[in-house]
Design a protein around this motif. Sequence first.
Motif, PDB file in Angstrom:
ATOM      1  N   LYS A   1       2.061  -3.909  -1.783  1.00 42.86           N
ATOM      2  CA  LYS A   1       3.178  -4.422  -2.609  1.00 42.86           C
ATOM      3  C   LYS A   1       4.323  -4.862  -1.712  1.00 42.86           C
ATOM      4  CE  LYS A   1       2.253  -1.279  -6.398  1.00 42.86           C
ATOM      5  NZ  LYS A   1       2.077   0.086  -5.921  1.00 42.86           N
ATOM      6  N   ARG A   2       5.021  -5.868  -2.209  1.00 42.50           N
ATOM      7  CA  ARG A   2       6.198  -6.332  -1.472  1.00 42.50           C
ATOM      8  C   ARG A   2       7.407  -5.519  -1.914  1.00 42.50           C
ATOM      9  NH1 ARG A   2       7.087 -12.633  -0.309  1.00 42.50           N
ATOM     10  NH2 ARG A   2       9.198 -12.424   0.486  1.00 42.50           N
ATOM     11  N   MET A   3       8.273  -5.162  -0.988  1.00 45.71           N
ATOM     12  CA  MET A   3       9.441  -4.362  -1.363  1.00 45.71           C
ATOM     13  C   MET A   3      10.671  -5.259  -1.396  1.00 45.71           C
ATOM     14  SD  MET A   3       8.909  -1.024   0.989  1.00 45.71           S
ATOM     15  CE  MET A   3       9.932   0.166   0.152  1.00 45.71           C
ATOM     16  N   GLY A   4      11.509  -5.036  -2.391  1.00 40.89           N
ATOM     17  CA  GLY A   4      12.694  -5.875  -2.553  1.00 40.89           C
ATOM     18  C   GLY A   4      13.877  -5.335  -1.763  1.00 40.89           C
ATOM     19  N   PRO A   5      14.896  -6.209  -1.561  1.00 38.81           N
ATOM     20  CA  PRO A   5      16.077  -5.785  -0.782  1.00 38.81           C
ATOM     21  C   PRO A   5      16.871  -4.678  -1.464  1.00 38.81           C
ATOM     22  CG  PRO A   5      16.379  -7.987  -1.711  1.00 38.81           C
ATOM     23  CD  PRO A   5      14.963  -7.595  -2.003  1.00 38.81           C
ATOM     24  N   GLU A   6      16.682  -4.490  -2.774  1.00 42.35           N
ATOM     25  CA  GLU A   6      17.471  -3.449  -3.448  1.00 42.35           C
ATOM     26  C   GLU A   6      17.148  -2.067  -2.868  1.00 42.35           C
ATOM     27  OE1 GLU A   6      15.189  -5.350  -4.813  1.00 42.35           O
ATOM     28  OE2 GLU A   6      13.666  -3.967  -5.509  1.00 42.35           O
ATOM     29  N   ILE A   7      15.922  -1.906  -2.347  1.00 41.37           N
ATOM     30  CA  ILE A   7      15.612  -0.613  -1.718  1.00 41.37           C
ATOM     31  C   ILE A   7      15.679  -0.711  -0.191  1.00 41.37           C
ATOM     32  CG2 ILE A   7      13.094  -0.993  -2.014  1.00 41.37           C
ATOM     33  CD1 ILE A   7      13.026   2.152  -2.285  1.00 41.37           C
ATOM     34  N   THR A   8      15.251  -1.849   0.380  1.00 45.87           N
ATOM     35  CA  THR A   8      15.189  -1.921   1.848  1.00 45.87           C
ATOM     36  C   THR A   8      16.580  -2.063   2.475  1.00 45.87           C
ATOM     37  OG1 THR A   8      14.834  -4.323   1.827  1.00 45.87           O
ATOM     38  CG2 THR A   8      12.872  -2.938   1.822  1.00 45.87           C
ATOM     39  N   ALA A   9      17.456  -2.849   1.840  1.00 46.14           N
ATOM     40  CA  ALA A   9      18.767  -3.117   2.473  1.00 46.14           C
ATOM     41  C   ALA A   9      19.598  -1.837   2.664  1.00 46.14           C
ATOM     42  CB  ALA A   9      19.536  -4.168   1.683  1.00 46.14           C
ATOM     43  N   PRO A  10      19.728  -0.974   1.622  1.00 48.28           N
ATOM     44  CA  PRO A  10      20.530   0.246   1.862  1.00 48.28           C
ATOM     45  C   PRO A  10      19.910   1.156   2.923  1.00 48.28           C
ATOM     46  CG  PRO A  10      19.908   0.048  -0.487  1.00 48.28           C
ATOM     47  CD  PRO A  10      19.280  -1.097   0.235  1.00 48.28           C
TER      48      PRO A  10
ATOM     49  N   VAL B   1      11.808  10.917  -7.241  1.00 48.25           N
ATOM     50  CA  VAL B   1      10.855  11.263  -6.173  1.00 48.25           C
ATOM     51  C   VAL B   1      10.213  10.010  -5.564  1.00 48.25           C
ATOM     52  CG1 VAL B   1       8.704  12.504  -5.649  1.00 48.25           C
ATOM     53  CG2 VAL B   1      10.394  13.506  -7.193  1.00 48.25           C
ATOM     54  N   GLU B   2       9.848   9.068  -6.432  1.00 51.15           N
ATOM     55  CA  GLU B   2       9.153   7.874  -5.923  1.00 51.15           C
ATOM     56  C   GLU B   2      10.044   7.085  -4.959  1.00 51.15           C
ATOM     57  OE1 GLU B   2       6.946   3.951  -7.660  1.00 51.15           O
ATOM     58  OE2 GLU B   2       7.450   5.550  -9.086  1.00 51.15           O
ATOM     59  N   THR B   3      11.302   6.853  -5.387  1.00 52.33           N
ATOM     60  CA  THR B   3      12.228   6.099  -4.529  1.00 52.33           C
ATOM     61  C   THR B   3      12.534   6.888  -3.260  1.00 52.33           C
ATOM     62  OG1 THR B   3      13.188   5.231  -6.537  1.00 52.33           O
ATOM     63  CG2 THR B   3      14.436   4.854  -4.547  1.00 52.33           C
ATOM     64  N   CYS B   4      12.689   8.188  -3.409  1.00 56.49           N
ATOM     65  CA  CYS B   4      12.977   9.038  -2.242  1.00 56.49           C
ATOM     66  C   CYS B   4      11.851   8.882  -1.218  1.00 56.49           C
ATOM     67  CB  CYS B   4      13.113  10.484  -2.705  1.00 56.49           C
ATOM     68  SG  CYS B   4      13.298  11.640  -1.349  1.00 56.49           S
ATOM     69  N   ASN B   5      10.599   8.949  -1.686  1.00 57.15           N
ATOM     70  CA  ASN B   5       9.464   8.840  -0.757  1.00 57.15           C
ATOM     71  C   ASN B   5       9.424   7.471  -0.083  1.00 57.15           C
ATOM     72  OD1 ASN B   5       8.730  11.399  -1.252  1.00 57.15           O
ATOM     73  ND2 ASN B   5       7.115  10.909  -2.725  1.00 57.15           N
ATOM     74  N   LEU B   6       9.748   6.437  -0.857  1.00 58.42           N
ATOM     75  CA  LEU B   6       9.750   5.090  -0.260  1.00 58.42           C
ATOM     76  C   LEU B   6      10.832   4.961   0.803  1.00 58.42           C
ATOM     77  CD1 LEU B   6       9.050   2.584  -3.170  1.00 58.42           C
ATOM     78  CD2 LEU B   6       7.635   3.036  -1.163  1.00 58.42           C
ATOM     79  N   LYS B   7      11.992   5.548   0.517  1.00 61.33           N
ATOM     80  CA  LYS B   7      13.092   5.488   1.496  1.00 61.33           C
ATOM     81  C   LYS B   7      12.678   6.209   2.783  1.00 61.33           C
ATOM     82  CE  LYS B   7      17.102   5.016  -1.492  1.00 61.33           C
ATOM     83  NZ  LYS B   7      18.233   5.686  -2.132  1.00 61.33           N
ATOM     84  N   LEU B   8      12.032   7.358   2.621  1.00 59.54           N
ATOM     85  CA  LEU B   8      11.607   8.105   3.812  1.00 59.54           C
ATOM     86  C   LEU B   8      10.547   7.321   4.585  1.00 59.54           C
ATOM     87  CD1 LEU B   8      11.516  11.714   2.321  1.00 59.54           C
ATOM     88  CD2 LEU B   8      13.127  10.808   4.007  1.00 59.54           C
ATOM     89  N   ALA B   9       9.657   6.645   3.834  1.00 58.22           N
ATOM     90  CA  ALA B   9       8.611   5.842   4.500  1.00 58.22           C
ATOM     91  C   ALA B   9       9.257   4.687   5.272  1.00 58.22           C
ATOM     92  CB  ALA B   9       7.625   5.323   3.473  1.00 58.22           C
ATOM     93  N   LEU B  10      10.278   4.076   4.659  1.00 56.85           N
ATOM     94  CA  LEU B  10      10.999   2.988   5.347  1.00 56.85           C
ATOM     95  C   LEU B  10      11.660   3.509   6.628  1.00 56.85           C
ATOM     96  CD1 LEU B  10      12.703   1.245   2.323  1.00 56.85           C
ATOM     97  CD2 LEU B  10      11.442   0.020   4.103  1.00 56.85           C
ATOM     98  N   LEU B  11      12.283   4.678   6.516  1.00 54.17           N
ATOM     99  CA  LEU B  11      12.959   5.243   7.688  1.00 54.17           C
ATOM    100  C   LEU B  11      11.957   5.572   8.787  1.00 54.17           C
ATOM    101  CD1 LEU B  11      15.580   7.395   5.797  1.00 54.17           C
ATOM    102  CD2 LEU B  11      16.110   5.612   7.471  1.00 54.17           C
ATOM    103  N   ASN B  12      10.748   5.965   8.383  1.00 50.36           N
ATOM    104  CA  ASN B  12       9.732   6.246   9.398  1.00 50.36           C
ATOM    105  C   ASN B  12       9.396   4.981  10.192  1.00 50.36           C
ATOM    106  OD1 ASN B  12       8.284   8.603  10.290  1.00 50.36           O
ATOM    107  ND2 ASN B  12       6.451   7.354   9.923  1.00 50.36           N
ATOM    108  N   GLY B  13       9.405   3.850   9.485  1.00 55.24           N
ATOM    109  CA  GLY B  13       9.190   2.562  10.161  1.00 55.24           C
ATOM    110  C   GLY B  13      10.302   2.285  11.171  1.00 55.24           C
ATOM    111  N   GLU B  14      11.544   2.643  10.807  1.00 54.03           N
ATOM    112  CA  GLU B  14      12.664   2.450  11.735  1.00 54.03           C
ATOM    113  C   GLU B  14      12.479   3.309  12.989  1.00 54.03           C
ATOM    114  OE1 GLU B  14      14.840   0.189  11.399  1.00 54.03           O
ATOM    115  OE2 GLU B  14      14.741  -0.318   9.282  1.00 54.03           O
ATOM    116  N   PHE B  15      11.926   4.515  12.803  1.00 56.27           N
ATOM    117  CA  PHE B  15      11.665   5.384  13.965  1.00 56.27           C
ATOM    118  C   PHE B  15      10.661   4.706  14.914  1.00 56.27           C
ATOM    119  CE2 PHE B  15      12.942  10.055  13.265  1.00 56.27           C
ATOM    120  CZ  PHE B  15      14.064   9.696  12.544  1.00 56.27           C
ATOM    121  N   LYS B  16       9.647   4.051  14.321  1.00 60.83           N
ATOM    122  CA  LYS B  16       8.631   3.398  15.172  1.00 60.83           C
ATOM    123  C   LYS B  16       9.256   2.248  15.961  1.00 60.83           C
ATOM    124  CE  LYS B  16       5.086   4.384  11.760  1.00 60.83           C
ATOM    125  NZ  LYS B  16       4.133   3.854  10.794  1.00 60.83           N
TER     126      LYS B  16
END
Length: 462
Positions: free
Chosen positions: A70-79, A124-139
Amino acid sequence: MQFFVIFHVAQGLVEIGAQWIHGPSKQNAVFQLASQYDLLDEEAMSEENQAVQMGGHPPDMSTYYTSSGKRMGPEITAPVEELYAALILKSREFFHSKTEPARSLGEFLKHEIARRAEEWKGDVETCNLKLALLNGEFKLECCISGTDSLDLVALQPFGEYVPLPGIDCVFPGGFKSLIDAMMKSLPKDIVSYNKPVKCIHWNGSFKTSNTQEHAYPVLVECEDGETIPADHVIVTVSLGFLKEHYQTFIRPPLPASKINSIQKLGFGTHNKIFLEFEKPFWEPECQLIRLVWEDESPLLSKRPDLQKEWFKKIFGFIVLRPMERHGHVLLAVLAGEEANFMESLSDSDVKNCLTQVLRRFTGNPLIPEPKNIIRSKWYSDQYTKGSYTYTAIGSSGDDIDAIAQPLPLASTKAQPLQVLFAGEATHRTFYSTTHGALESGWREADRLNDHYLPFSSMNAKL
Ligand SMILES: Cc1cc2nc3c(=O)[nH]c(=O)nc-3n(C[C@H](O)[C@H](O)[C@H](O)COP(=O)(O)OP(=O)(O)OC[C@H]3O[C@@H](n4cnc5c(N)ncnc54)[C@H](O)[C@@H]3O)c2cc1C
């Protein structure tokens, strides 16, 4: 030098080492030289470009995809991008404070993220996605620091590295165009290539058959048996090479203080994988395809099964632009143990695996296999043994300075400045970059100039 290595793919060129001038602005020595030689395009030269503060991170014009296609929108990725940028800025502040809240960058970031995650728990769903995004930033951060894990990067000295202003830019003719321009001012055949050095003998009294009257303190012994006597030698081998060979490469051995610093500083791998496609399957404006593995979080630490999961360390695929220069090429970058492991695989295994990843994330099972693959293997290169330096836990900028100290150390009475040290690992604020490497070479050249011409160099500075 790592940025010598350029491969030509069907239409253009790719660089398996340094590619960008990080922070192209007046204080950047590589940018200065490149401007002087007129090697950059108009956009890179614009005052506007040079003024932008990127904080050492690439511009983020990313398209995010999840592991369920799935494609993620800026409403979750930008913050999340904003939060991460703020946390990195905060991490840099401890360089100026007497105490730091954690030993490693990873520990600090995880602590801050855990606090935020408490507030996100309601969804929970948004929280998990945010954490997954942050994991990408760590990489991505692991690639920037050239480390296996942010848990290895010391927090306090992290802020001593200075990110220069300017939007990262490339050389249209590759980094090699800078070397070519610099070489023009040197006499022909003055540089020897493919001439590995086995040992640098110092504190000696070496004579040659032609110069019986002059004894040199240094003798460079090459792998092919040739010996070259010298008054001064500037050593620029990588920290990775020094870590492996410090016991035999320099005789008499290095002082304990230098060995200690060589051992303490970090030197990891950052590798590149270029995939060339017949046609682009990405949108024309797409600059970076980011991969978000939904089951990942920086708060869950698990040792990777390298065989099965090495490719999960890739944070995304950078689209090489402009297309007219490069063709249809994606660049995957990864750091650490996974990058080392990738080097042991065959081209077809890597190509096949990354095609599956692209199909899965974009949700497009019809993406064809790339027609060409080119990748770096910096870890197995016996003369680099990795990519570049970072300040690992237990080390600091003082270790960088200790490596930069010439031999003999100032306190002895022997002939001064026999062996000097340059290279990115010796630059306290620009380590890990080409401009750091270049400045460190100039620093050592100045040291010799000042030794021989103290008054003329002082006059030049006035
Ligand atoms: C994948 C990757 C991407 C990068 N991207 C960028 C970027 O975009 N921008 C940027 O500014 N920096 C980038 N860097 C970092 C940059 O390439 C390095 O900081 C820079 O090349 C360091 O220069 P150096 O001269 O210190 O060391 P090196 O470039 O490592 O050069 C050391 C040289 O010493 C030689 N050597 C080693 N042992 C011996 C021996 N025994 N005898 C003779 N020669 C020996 C090696 O062969 C090598 O040529 C990147 C690095 C990598 C690996």
